[in-house]
Design an enzyme around this catalytic site. Structure first.
Site: not given
Ligand SMILES: Cc1cc2nc3c(=O)[nH]c(=O)nc-3n(C[C@H](O)[C@H](O)[C@H](O)COP(=O)(O)OP(=O)(O)OC[C@H]3O[C@@H](n4cnc5c(N)ncnc54)[C@H](O)[C@@H]3O)c2cc1C
Ligand SMILES: *[C@@H]1O[C@H](CO)[C@@H](O)[C@H](O)[C@H]1NC(C)=O
Ligand SMILES: *[C@@H]1O[C@H](CO)[C@@H](O)[C@H](O)[C@H]1NC(C)=O
Ligand SMILES: *[C@@H]1O[C@H](CO)[C@@H](O)[C@H](O)[C@H]1NC(C)=O
Ligand SMILES: *[C@@H]1O[C@H](CO)[C@@H](O)[C@H](O)[C@H]1NC(C)=O
Ligand SMILES: *[C@@H]1O[C@H](CO)[C@@H](O)[C@H](O)[C@H]1NC(C)=O
Length: 533
Positions: A181, A472-473
């Protein structure tokens, strides 16, 4: 008696059997379909969890970061599939499409609105959970790494540091966020002013498209490769791995956190920070974390502003830079922690001092809570008077967090259309408004209302036309696709906030690669409606 082989018998048989065939439980049909499109002998029943499975809830919750979306009242998937290799994903894309099962994809589960594992409207749905696709191979000689989407920031940072103390990667500050994500939506961390976003440092990728084909950059073409580096997850296909460019980091870096309360002149200082922060030395990143705190046991509250920083250089040079650019903070040598890059990532992630970087390999998710958040972009300083109004709003909820994240530097040098992420030149800083809580009995609406109230209050002081936000937020208040008939007009409301004019190019790419909108969610990029193609 009808003679065997007669056409009448065949017709009868078809008539009798076909209703039975279609009413086979969907689970059986899925398990029958999957091996047809992957290795035929693979026992898919060992990676498919149904609601009846005793591990179903624990697997579902394993990476769900926002506890709000784990409550029993929230719709649950019919299935969770935990692929072990790419061919399993290819099969589940093909079979979900054939069987009409709505699909959500999850890497690290940090989506603010839980879209990777919750579908409010469309059922039945399957969660494809990529936590097991997390291999990382670092190639120092070629200054690159292939990293699978289920790998966390912490794991990538650790694996790079194992091979070199002078290479790093500019992804997020939070160690448990995953590559899937995060890079899909941009991905920023403390090196963004020097090296840009994580997505700015991607040189190749593997994606599985709507037809179940596994494509690399050459196969997918430059349009799709552009779209997946910032156009956000869940719209174009399932990314399985990124090839990223490593960046140089000095062997000594310096971190610090200096906190000032209102009584110590926090408001004036923050005004000063806003004036200079996007012009600072690119090696220096200073974000401000704003919270409330008790001054006394009588419950009198104040505001604390914590200047949390990372400098790509040693403490002596940092002190010189600070003396020249931001003497008002009064940074001293005692405030500075000089260390190596990997330890700085542990510090910035918020672990206690001297926590060994091996903590990243535990892949634990500390401090999971209920939360609601929103984002903004500031193009000019927020006046002291306006800040004072903000402090009043902060006192209206128990534990608010507001973070100002500086831009400028490399972020201003990359053009707005180079990737879908448009918040570049002219952006001074990003704002996060966050409220988190731990008690399930807390009133959710109260917290959501609070973020809306603060957001409303800030309207005059932030970007407009459009009011920009970081995808991403994710924030569903900005608008939603109604259902599978995603409306281009509705989507352009939130789409232009996240992507500005890049939204239209994203729609174009979407129309080309997924015209029937198989990959979709409440805020996915819609294809053009038929009459507009
Ligand atoms: C505690 C916390 C701290 C954070 N800190 C930061 C930070 O420092 N910098 C920053 O930039 N962001 C930060 N974020 C935001 C974070 O980058 C986004 O929430 C990001 O989308 C999370 O990716 P994920 O794979 O963990 O999440 P997921 O919930 O798995 O995915 C997020 C989105 O992307 C889609 N997705 C996931 N994997 C794939 C894939 N392989 N192919 C296509 N689509 C996919 C999902 O369907 C969903 O729509 C933070 C979030 C939280 C909760
Ligand atoms: C639950 O699902 C897993 C993965 O498919 C399987 O290995 C396990 O046997 C199932 N357990 C039960 C109790 O059904
Ligand atoms: C601050 O004071 C209030 C009221 O006395 C109390 O409820 C709260 O727990 C305190 N918060 C902290 C962080 O100490
Ligand atoms: C990094 O942290 C580890 C664990 O606390 C410590 O042993 C090591 O000395 C630190 N390295 C540097 C350069 O500070
Ligand atoms: C979704 O569409 C339906 C019917 O077109 C409409 O009644 C409803 O208000 C829409 N919901 C949202 C959230 O836009
Ligand atoms: C989408 O639109 C078509 C045609 O207008 C309609 O038949 C269908 O019910 C709609 N689907 C949903 C989920 O609203």
């Amino acid at each position: 008696m009808v003679p065997s082989g007669s056409p009448i018998l065949s017709i009868l048989l078809i008539l009798l059997l076909s209703p039975f065939m279609v009413s086979l439980p969907i689970q059986d049909r899925l398990l029958k379909c999957l091996p047809k499109y992957s290795e035929s002998s693979f026992p898919f029943s060992t990676i498919l969890y149904t609601q009846k499975n005793s591990s179903f809830i624990s697997v579902l919750q394993s990476s769900a970061q926002n506890v709000r979306f784990t409550l029993s009242s929230v719709p649950k998937p019919e299935f969770i599939l935990t692929p072990l290799q790419e061919s399993h994903i290819q099969a589940v894309v093909i079979c979900s499409r054939k069987l009409g099962i709505h699909l959500r994809v999850r890497s690290g589960g940090h989506d603010f609105e839980g879209l990777s594992y919750v579908s409010e409207i469309e059922t039945p749905f399957i969660v494809v959970d990529l936590a097991k696709l997390r291999s990382i191979s670092v190639d120092i000689e070629h200054n690159s790494a292939w990293v699978q989407v289920g790998a966390t920031n912490g794991e990538l940072y650790y694996r790079i540091s194992e091979k070199s103390k002078t290479r790093g990667f500019p992804a997020g500050t939070c160690s448990s966020v995953c590559m899937g994500g995060q890079i899909s939506g941009g991905g920023y961390g403390v090196m963004l002013r020097k090296y840009g976003l994580a997505a700015d440092n991607v040189v190749d990728a593997h994606i599985i498209d709507v037809h179940g084909r596994l494509l690399d950059r050459k196969d997918m073409g430059e349009d799709l490769f552009w779209a997946i580096r910032g156009g956000a997850g869940g719209s174009f296909g399932i990314v399985t791995a990124w090839k990223v460019k490593l960046v140089p980091v000095p062997s000594a870096v310096t971190v610090f956190t200096v906190t000032k309360t209102l009584e110590q002149g926090a408001t004036k200082l923050l005004y000063r920070w806003q004036q200079i922060v996007d012009q600072l030395d690119k090696d220096l990143f200073i974000r401000v974390q704003i919270q409330t705190a008790n001054v006394s046991s009588q419950g009198k509250r104040t505001i604390t502003t914590s200047y949390n920083a990372m400098f790509l250089g040693d403490a002596n040079r940092l002190l010189q830079v600070m003396k020249h650019s931001f003497p008002e903070l009064g940074l001293t040598r005692q405030d500075c922690i000089e260390t190596n890059w990997i330890n700085s990532t542990v510090y910035i992630a918020g672990f206690a001092n001297n926590t060994p970087p091996e903590v990243f390999l535990q892949r634990t998710y500390p401090n999971r809570e209920y939360f609601k958040a929103k984002s903004d972009y500031a193009k000019k300083p927020v006046s002291e008077k306006a800040l004072e109004g903000l402090w009043e709003k902060l006192s209206e909820v128990e534990s608010p967090l507001v973070v100002f994240t500086p831009y400028g530097g490399m972020m201003s040098q990359i053009s707005e259309s180079q990737t879908p992420f448009p918040h570049r030149k002219g952006t001074k800083f990003m704002i996060l408004y966050y409220t988190g809580w731990l008690d399930a009995k807390e009133n959710v609406a109260k917290h959501i209302d609070w973020t809306r109230m603060v957001y409303n209050y800030m309207t005059p002081y932030v970007s407009k036309n459009p009011r920009e936000a970081y995808v991403n937020y994710r924030d569903l208040d900005l608008g939603m696709n109604n259902n599978s008939n995603a409306s281009f007009v509705e989507a352009s409301v939130f789409g232009t906030k996240y992507f500005k004019d890049n939204f239209y190019r994203l729609v174009h790419v979407k129309t080309k690669v997924d015209p029937d909108n198989f990959f979709r969610h409440e805020q996915s990029i819609p294809p053009l409606p038929l009459h507009m193609r």
